[in-house]
Design a protein around this motif. Structure first.
Motif, mmCIF file in Angstrom:
data_model
loop_
_atom_site.group_PDB
_atom_site.id
_atom_site.type_symbol
_atom_site.label_atom_id
_atom_site.label_comp_id
_atom_site.label_asym_id
_atom_site.label_seq_id
_atom_site.Cartn_x
_atom_site.Cartn_y
_atom_site.Cartn_z
ATOM 1 N N LYS A 161 0.819 -1.207 0.000
ATOM 2 C CA LYS A 161 0.000 0.000 0.000
ATOM 3 C C LYS A 161 0.857 1.264 0.000
ATOM 4 C CE LYS A 161 -3.723 2.270 2.513
ATOM 5 N NZ LYS A 161 -4.752 2.153 3.529
ATOM 6 N N TYR A 162 1.967 1.234 0.724
ATOM 7 C CA TYR A 162 2.811 2.417 0.878
ATOM 8 C C TYR A 162 4.134 2.296 0.126
ATOM 9 C CZ TYR A 162 -0.517 3.428 4.583
ATOM 10 O OH TYR A 162 -1.667 3.669 5.289
ATOM 11 N N GLU A 189 8.700 7.298 4.088
ATOM 12 C CA GLU A 189 8.558 7.517 5.529
ATOM 13 C C GLU A 189 7.635 6.473 6.148
ATOM 14 O OE1 GLU A 189 5.164 9.509 3.601
ATOM 15 O OE2 GLU A 189 7.294 9.573 3.179
ATOM 16 N N LYS A 190 6.629 6.051 5.409
ATOM 17 C CA LYS A 190 5.733 5.009 5.935
ATOM 18 C C LYS A 190 6.423 3.648 5.905
ATOM 19 C CE LYS A 190 1.628 7.508 5.571
ATOM 20 N NZ LYS A 190 0.265 7.523 5.731
ATOM 21 N N LEU A 191 7.239 3.419 4.903
ATOM 22 C CA LEU A 191 7.987 2.155 4.851
ATOM 23 C C LEU A 191 8.938 2.052 6.038
ATOM 24 C CD1 LEU A 191 8.723 1.889 1.022
ATOM 25 C CD2 LEU A 191 7.088 0.537 2.357
ATOM 26 N N THR A 249 4.314 6.207 14.423
ATOM 27 C CA THR A 249 4.324 5.684 13.060
ATOM 28 C C THR A 249 2.910 5.770 12.494
ATOM 29 O OG1 THR A 249 3.844 3.404 13.719
ATOM 30 C CG2 THR A 249 6.168 4.037 13.635
ATOM 31 N N PHE A 250 2.787 5.289 11.296
ATOM 32 C CA PHE A 250 1.496 5.278 10.614
ATOM 33 C C PHE A 250 0.497 4.363 11.312
ATOM 34 C CE2 PHE A 250 3.405 1.430 9.398
ATOM 35 C CZ PHE A 250 2.372 0.566 9.081
ATOM 36 N N PHE A 251 0.981 3.402 12.100
ATOM 37 C CA PHE A 251 0.132 2.335 12.623
ATOM 38 C C PHE A 251 -1.003 2.861 13.492
ATOM 39 C CE2 PHE A 251 -0.623 -1.176 15.713
ATOM 40 C CZ PHE A 251 -1.160 -2.064 14.811
ATOM 41 N N CYS A 252 -0.696 3.746 14.414
ATOM 42 C CA CYS A 252 -1.709 4.327 15.297
ATOM 43 C C CYS A 252 -2.779 5.038 14.471
ATOM 44 C CB CYS A 252 -1.044 5.274 16.278
ATOM 45 S SG CYS A 252 -2.186 6.143 17.348
ATOM 46 N N LYS A 253 -2.340 5.837 13.509
ATOM 47 C CA LYS A 253 -3.286 6.557 12.650
ATOM 48 C C LYS A 253 -4.134 5.597 11.838
ATOM 49 C CE LYS A 253 -0.317 10.565 12.352
ATOM 50 N NZ LYS A 253 0.621 11.303 11.537
ATOM 51 N N MET A 254 -3.502 4.546 11.327
ATOM 52 C CA MET A 254 -4.224 3.567 10.529
ATOM 53 C C MET A 254 -5.291 2.855 11.364
ATOM 54 S SD MET A 254 -2.717 0.214 8.609
ATOM 55 C CE MET A 254 -2.897 0.341 6.859
ATOM 56 N N LEU A 255 -4.916 2.425 12.562
ATOM 57 C CA LEU A 255 -5.860 1.748 13.441
ATOM 58 C C LEU A 255 -7.030 2.657 13.782
ATOM 59 C CD1 LEU A 255 -6.708 -0.634 15.207
ATOM 60 C CD2 LEU A 255 -5.237 0.271 17.001
ATOM 61 N N LEU A 273 7.615 -0.798 13.118
ATOM 62 C CA LEU A 273 6.510 -1.562 13.695
ATOM 63 C C LEU A 273 6.847 -3.042 13.738
ATOM 64 C CD1 LEU A 273 3.567 -1.934 14.679
ATOM 65 C CD2 LEU A 273 2.920 -2.082 12.272
ATOM 66 N N GLU A 274 7.410 -3.547 12.652
ATOM 67 C CA GLU A 274 7.752 -4.973 12.582
ATOM 68 C C GLU A 274 8.759 -5.346 13.673
ATOM 69 O OE1 GLU A 274 8.602 -8.144 9.024
ATOM 70 O OE2 GLU A 274 9.304 -6.102 8.765
ATOM 71 N N GLU A 275 9.759 -4.518 13.879
ATOM 72 C CA GLU A 275 10.767 -4.790 14.907
ATOM 73 C C GLU A 275 10.175 -4.684 16.315
ATOM 74 O OE1 GLU A 275 13.886 -2.008 14.045
ATOM 75 O OE2 GLU A 275 14.294 -2.940 12.096
ATOM 76 N N GLU A 276 9.405 -3.635 16.563
ATOM 77 C CA GLU A 276 8.823 -3.415 17.894
ATOM 78 C C GLU A 276 7.760 -4.461 18.235
ATOM 79 O OE1 GLU A 276 9.458 -1.337 20.390
ATOM 80 O OE2 GLU A 276 11.089 -0.314 19.358
ATOM 81 N N TYR A 277 6.989 -4.873 17.246
ATOM 82 C CA TYR A 277 5.909 -5.824 17.493
ATOM 83 C C TYR A 277 6.458 -7.152 17.994
ATOM 84 C CZ TYR A 277 1.520 -8.300 16.904
ATOM 85 O OH TYR A 277 0.377 -9.015 17.131
ATOM 86 N N ARG A 278 7.578 -7.550 17.437
ATOM 87 C CA ARG A 278 8.167 -8.834 17.822
ATOM 88 C C ARG A 278 8.718 -8.819 19.236
ATOM 89 N NH1 ARG A 278 10.831 -9.868 12.066
ATOM 90 N NH2 ARG A 278 8.987 -10.722 11.079
ATOM 91 N N GLN A 279 9.140 -7.650 19.702
ATOM 92 C CA GLN A 279 9.750 -7.596 21.031
ATOM 93 C C GLN A 279 8.941 -6.808 22.049
ATOM 94 O OE1 GLN A 279 13.562 -5.717 20.770
ATOM 95 N NE2 GLN A 279 12.857 -4.220 19.288
ATOM 96 N N GLY A 280 7.888 -6.164 21.621
ATOM 97 C CA GLY A 280 7.151 -5.298 22.526
ATOM 98 C C GLY A 280 5.767 -5.815 22.869
ATOM 99 N N THR A 281 4.978 -4.913 23.369
ATOM 100 C CA THR A 281 3.599 -5.214 23.709
ATOM 101 C C THR A 281 2.692 -4.442 22.760
ATOM 102 O OG1 THR A 281 3.451 -3.381 25.249
ATOM 103 C CG2 THR A 281 4.187 -5.497 26.144
ATOM 104 N N PRO A 282 1.434 -4.834 22.642
ATOM 105 C CA PRO A 282 0.527 -4.124 21.740
ATOM 106 C C PRO A 282 0.414 -2.633 22.049
ATOM 107 C CG PRO A 282 -0.467 -6.158 22.470
ATOM 108 C CD PRO A 282 0.800 -5.989 23.252
ATOM 109 N N ILE A 283 0.384 -2.274 23.317
ATOM 110 C CA ILE A 283 0.227 -0.856 23.655
ATOM 111 C C ILE A 283 1.469 -0.082 23.242
ATOM 112 C CG2 ILE A 283 1.056 -0.988 26.043
ATOM 113 C CD1 ILE A 283 -1.873 1.152 24.795
#
Length: 129
Positions: free
Chosen positions: A65-66, A71-73, A96-102, A79-89
């Motif tokens: 899509k992007y 900048e979105k890439l 990033t674009f993710f919060c806006k997209m959600l 997001l990909e790096e943080e998601y694997r090691q972080g929490t959803p919150i």
């Protein structure tokens, strides 16, 4: 950042949803149709089974899509790096674009978008209960 994340945690923890059982017991004629829609979608999302492939498919969808938005890439990579090691919150609070997209798919009641990002909504819900 920690104060903001803590505030968001508290605000989300204070949200409450009325279950479909509660809706059935109330006078359904007086309920807002968007409330009913939201309740149904939430219940459906929480019943679906997601796995690692759903996240991979979401990342692939975002990259396609992007493709012309560097900048979105970069945000997708973060997001990909943080998601694997972080929490959803944590992922939700990233700049990033993710919060806006959600927020956009939820606000617009974009069912296709909600399904694509449903793995995250379900994981966030289970972390909060």
């Amino acid at each position: 950042l920690k104060a903001s994340a803590h505030q968001i945690d508290n605000e989300i923890a204070n949200l409450s949803f009325i279950s479909l059982d509660d809706i059935a017991q109330s006078d359904i004629k007086h309920l807002d149709p968007s409330f009913i829609y939201t309740s149904l979608v939430k219940d459906i999302l929480l019943e679906l089974n997601y796995d690692k492939d759903d996240f991979k498919a979401f990342i692939k969808f975002c990259r396609e899509k992007y493709v012309n938005a560097p900048e979105k890439l970069n945000g997708i990579q973060q997001l990909e790096e943080e998601y694997r090691q972080g929490t959803p919150i944590r992922c939700y609070t990233l700049e990033t674009f993710f919060c806006k997209m959600l927020n956009e798919v939820l606000y617009n009641q974009d069912f296709d978008g909600i399904i694509r990002i449903g793995f995250f909504i379900k994981q966030l819900h289970h972390r909060m209960i």
